[in-house]
Design a protein around this motif. Structure first.
Motif, short mmCIF file in Angstrom:
data_model
loop_
_atom_site.label_atom_id
_atom_site.label_comp_id
_atom_site.label_asym_id
_atom_site.label_seq_id
_atom_site.Cartn_x
_atom_site.Cartn_y
_atom_site.Cartn_z
N VAL A 26 65.23 73.58 57.85
CA VAL A 26 66.34 73.18 58.07
C VAL A 26 66.85 73.41 57.12
N LYS A 27 66.88 73.34 55.42
CA LYS A 27 67.85 73.85 54.89
C LYS A 27 67.37 75.22 54.14
N PRO A 28 68.30 76.69 54.18
CA PRO A 28 67.12 77.58 53.86
C PRO A 28 67.51 77.43 51.95
N ARG A 29 66.69 78.40 51.40
CA ARG A 29 66.93 79.10 49.67
C ARG A 29 67.77 80.16 50.13
N LYS A 30 68.74 79.82 48.90
CA LYS A 30 69.93 80.63 48.40
C LYS A 30 69.59 81.17 47.04
N VAL A 31 70.99 82.17 47.08
CA VAL A 31 70.49 82.30 45.50
C VAL A 31 71.59 81.43 44.45
N PRO A 32 70.51 80.67 43.63
CA PRO A 32 71.17 79.14 42.84
C PRO A 32 72.38 79.68 42.48
N ALA B 254 63.59 84.03 36.78
CA ALA B 254 62.58 83.53 36.96
C ALA B 254 62.20 82.49 37.44
N GLY B 255 62.98 81.02 37.38
CA GLY B 255 62.47 80.72 38.76
C GLY B 255 63.09 80.19 39.53
N LYS C 48 56.96 75.88 38.97
CA LYS C 48 57.62 76.82 37.81
C LYS C 48 57.06 77.87 37.73
N ASN C 49 57.38 78.83 37.08
CA ASN C 49 57.08 79.90 36.96
C ASN C 49 57.15 80.55 35.52
N PHE C 50 56.04 80.35 35.24
CA PHE C 50 55.79 80.40 33.52
C PHE C 50 54.51 81.31 33.18
N TYR C 51 54.91 82.57 32.31
CA TYR C 51 53.90 83.91 31.78
C TYR C 51 53.23 82.85 30.84
#
Length: 139
Positions: free
Chosen positions: A6-12, A44-45, A97-100
């Protein structure tokens, strides 16, 4: 597939702002390292969110509605949800979350610690954020 984004993801917007700022600053500006670190973390997020989109695309053929990056009001403020998945049986709040490195959750201190290359770095516990979002969403 019968799920509907319904609401696509865009570059923040914050990524676009930080990139524009770096393009406009003189190459020797003292804030450049701080801005670059903030941009790297934001990217990264966003990468983690894009990776989660792949997994969402594997949902079985069922009636799902997916809203990415939504901002909802609560009293005099707002809160943000990475993805909201709505189907007949439930609503799922998805915060990515995108942690290494190696991650340790410490529920007693409400802190998360990342170990990477012999260094430890503390972050707020994402479980606390998830509980807060659930509370705010219910209200």
């Amino acid at each position: 597939m019968s799920f509907l984004i319904v609401k696509p993801r865009k570059v923040p917007l914050k990524i676009e702002i930080l990139e524009a700022l770096l393009r406009r600053l003189p190459f020797n500006h003292p804030k450049i390292p701080t801005i670059q670190t903030a941009l790297t973390n934001r990217k990264a997020g966003y990468k983690g969110e894009l990776e989660s989109d792949y997994h969402l695309s594997l949902l079985p053929e069922k009636d799902y509605f997916i809203l990415h990056d939504i901002r909802l009001p609560h009293n005099d403020t707002f809160f943000q949800i990475d993805s909201l998945i709505i189907c007949p049986g439930f609503i799922l709040i998805l915060d990515v979350k995108n942690f290494y490195g190696t991650i340790h959750l410490h529920p007693k201190s409400d802190q998360m610690v990342r170990e990477y290359e012999g260094k430890e770095q503390g972050f707020s516990n994402p479980l606390v954020q998830a509980k807060r979002h659930l509370y705010l969403f219910h209200n």
